[in-house]
Design a protein around this motif. Structure first.
Motif, mmCIF file in Angstrom:
data_model
loop_
_atom_site.group_PDB
_atom_site.id
_atom_site.type_symbol
_atom_site.label_atom_id
_atom_site.label_comp_id
_atom_site.label_asym_id
_atom_site.label_seq_id
_atom_site.Cartn_x
_atom_site.Cartn_y
_atom_site.Cartn_z
ATOM 1 N N PHE A 154 0.851 -1.187 0.000
ATOM 2 C CA PHE A 154 0.000 0.000 0.000
ATOM 3 C C PHE A 154 0.888 1.240 0.000
ATOM 4 O O PHE A 154 1.757 1.383 0.855
ATOM 5 N N ILE A 155 0.658 2.120 -0.982
ATOM 6 C CA ILE A 155 1.454 3.340 -1.103
ATOM 7 C C ILE A 155 0.513 4.535 -1.156
ATOM 8 O O ILE A 155 -0.416 4.573 -1.975
ATOM 9 N N SER A 156 0.741 5.512 -0.276
ATOM 10 C CA SER A 156 -0.013 6.766 -0.308
ATOM 11 C C SER A 156 0.882 7.863 -0.871
ATOM 12 O O SER A 156 2.035 8.003 -0.457
ATOM 13 N N LEU A 157 0.348 8.631 -1.805
ATOM 14 C CA LEU A 157 1.108 9.680 -2.479
ATOM 15 C C LEU A 157 0.314 10.987 -2.482
ATOM 16 O O LEU A 157 -0.922 10.961 -2.449
ATOM 17 N N PRO A 158 0.995 12.105 -2.566
ATOM 18 C CA PRO A 158 0.289 13.393 -2.665
ATOM 19 C C PRO A 158 -0.275 13.588 -4.068
ATOM 20 O O PRO A 158 0.324 14.242 -4.922
ATOM 21 N N MET A 159 -1.431 12.989 -4.332
ATOM 22 C CA MET A 159 -2.030 13.092 -5.663
ATOM 23 C C MET A 159 -3.535 13.257 -5.520
ATOM 24 O O MET A 159 -4.115 13.028 -4.464
#
Length: 424
Positions: free
Chosen positions: A86-91
C-alpha cells in the motif's frame, strides 16, 4: 534533439516493453473519501480476485485516504491485506494509475528507468472551464489541484531508485500503445491537440529519445463516446472521456497483430453515434492496411466488435454535480442549449479494447448483464482465446467506471519485470 542510435541488440539500450511481457506487479488505484470512489470498490475486488496469486498488486491512494479502511474491506472479503503493498502519495484522483503512473523502461541488463511525461488532464480541465465561461486565470487556479498528479511517476521512480527521464511531451499512459519492438501507435488528433505547437517530426524525435521507438503509425480519432472531459457527442447525447486514448479503440495484441474496435456496416445506420464511429474507425483501418511494422512487414489487423451502445436518461439540474440520474447544467456550454429540467442521454465509454494482459490472465469487460449482445461477446471470446491460448480470460463488470470514461486498463498499470530480456 538528441536520441540514442544504439544497435537493437545492444543490451544497454532501454525500451518500453509491451504489455504482454512479464509483470513484476500491477498498480491499482484506490479511493475512499468521495462516494463515487467507494462505489468502485466491487470493481477493485473483482480485479484483485482475478490477479490473486499470479501477479503482485500495489494499491495507490491519496495521502488523505485511510488505508486501514481498505485493509478492513479486504479482510471482510476474506482477502489478507498482508499479501499486498500500500502506497499513499500526494495526488488527486488515484483511480487512474494508467495515465499518471510511471512509464517504465527496461534494458537487457534488467535495469529500469522511468519517463516523466506531462499529464493532459490539468490543461484540459482548464480549457474545459474556460469554454464554460470561467475567466482564464480563475480556470488555471481551479485546475491547479491536479498539479500534484504531474509528479506521481517521478515520486514512484525515486522511491524505487530509478533514474527519471523528463520529457516536454504531454502523453497519458492510456495513449501509449507499443509492440515492444520499436513500433508505436499514435492518435494524431490527440497528440497534436495536447502538444499544441509541437510538430509531428519533433514529437517523433522526442519519442525516439525517451521510448527508443523507431516506427510511428499515426492513426485517426478515437470513439465518439470518449469525448474530452464531459461533452455533448451529438445533440441530446453526452459522454465522459479522454478525447481519444488508444486503449479505447486500438491496441497491439502481440508484436505483429493490431486489434481495432469496429462497427459493422449493418449497424452503421442504426444510430448517429454508430455512424460517426464507423467513419472514424474506417479511416484508421485504411491507414493500418498501408502501414508497416519496424521490419517493413504488414500488420495482422483484427476487427473487434464494439459493444452495443449503452446509455441512460439523466435530468439536467443546477450546478456541477452529477449522479446516476442527474447531471449539472454548469458542465455544458451555452451552445449545447440545455435547460434545467431537460432529460438528456448519457452514453457510456464501453469497449472491449479496454482490457489488461497480465502474467497468466486477460481481464476483459463484460456487457451481457446490461443487455449487451451475446453474439458479440462470444466473438470477442473466440478472438482472445486464439490470441492468448495460455492465458485465462476473466470477465469483469466495468460499467461503473465506463460511465466515468474509463475501464479496466485505465484502472491498472503494470510494472514490468526487471529480468526481462528483449527478444529480437
Amino acid at each position: 534533439m538528441l536520441f540514442s542510435c544504439k544497435e537493437e541488440n545492444d543490451n544497454t539500450a532501454f525500451y518500453y516493453p509491451a504489455e504482454w511481457e512479464s509483470h513484476q506487479a500491477i498498480y491499482i488505484g484506490w479511493g475512499y473519501e468521495a462516494e463515487w470512489k467507494r462505489e468502485a470498490w466491487p470493481f477493485i475486488i473483482d480485479i484483485v480476485y482475478a490477479l490473486n496469486g499470479t501477479t503482485p498488486i500495489i494499491f495507490l491512494s491519496d495521502t488523505s485516504e485511510n488505508v486501514q479502511v481498505l485493509k478492513d474491506f479486504l479482510l471482510n472479503k476474506n482477502i489478507s491485506p498482508d499479501d499486498y503493498e500500500f502506497i499513499s502519495l500526494p495526488m488527486n484522483n488515484p483511480m487512474a494509475p494508467r495515465d499518471i503512473g510511471p512509464v517504465y523502461l527496461l534494458n537487457g541488463r534488467g535495469e529500469k528507468k522511468v519517463v516523466d511525461f506531462k499529464w493532459a488532464a490539468q490543461e484540459a480541465y482548464k480549457e474545459f472551464l474556460i469554454a464554460r465561461g470561467i475567466e482564464a486565470s480563475k480556470a488555471a487556479e481551479y485546475a491547479s489541484f491536479l498539479e500534484r498528479n504531474q509528479k506521481v511517476d517521478s515520486i514512484l521512480a525515486i522511491k524505487n531508485g530509478h533514474e527519471v527521464i523528463s520529457s516536454c511531451l504531454t502523453l497519458d499512459g492510456g495513449a501509449i500503445e507499443v509492440n515492444g519492438k520499436g513500433t508505436i501507435l499514435l492518435n494524431e488528433y490527440w497528440m497534436l491537440k495536447y502538444n499544441n505547437g509541437i510538430p509531428k517530426d519533433s514529437i517523433e524525435n522526442e519519442l525516439r529519445r525517451t521510448l527508443n521507438v523507431s516506427n510511428f503509425v499515426w492513426v485517426g480519432k478515437g470513439l465518439m463516446e470518449d469525448p474530452p472531459d464531459i461533452a455533448t457527442i451529438i445533440p441530446g447525447y453526452f459522454g465522459a472521456g479522454t478525447d481519444g486514448h488508444t486503449d479505447e479503440y486500438i491496441r497491439f495484441a502481440n508484436a505483429t497483430t493490431i486489434l481495432l474496435a469496429w462497427v459493422d456496416e449493418n449497424e452503421r445506420d442504426k444510430h448517429p453515434i454508430n455512424k460517426g464511429n464507423y467513419e472514424r474507425l474506417n479511416e484508421t483501418f485504411q491507414i493500418l492496411k498501408q502501414a508497416k511494422d519496424q521490419n517493413g512487414q504488414p500488420f495482422n489487423i483484427i476487427k473487434l466488435p464494439l459493444p452495443d451502445l449503452i446509455y441512460r436518461p439523466v435530468v439536467v439540474v443546477e450546478g456541477w454535480a452529477t449522479s446516476d440520474t442527474t447531471v449539472g447544467i454548469s458542465l455544458f456550454t451555452a451552445s449545447d442549449g440545455y435547460k434545467v429540467g431537460d432529460t438528456i442521454t448519457q452514453v457510456a465509454a464501453s469497449s472491449y479494447l479496454n482490457f489488461l494482459v497480465s502474467n497468466d490472465k486477460v481481464l476483459l469487460p463484460t456487457y451481457l448483464h446490461v443487455g449487451g449482445s451475446k453474439e458479440k461477446e462470444e466473438e470477442v471470446k473466440r478472438i482472445f482465446t486464439k490470441l492468448y491460448p495460455d492465458k485465462d480470460l476473466v470477465w469483469i463488470d466495468a460499467m461503473k467506471y465506463n460511465w466515468e470514461g474509463g475501464g479496466i486498463h485505465c484502472f491498472t498499470k503494470q510494472v514490468p519485470l526487471s529480468t526481462n530480456f528483449r527478444k529480437n
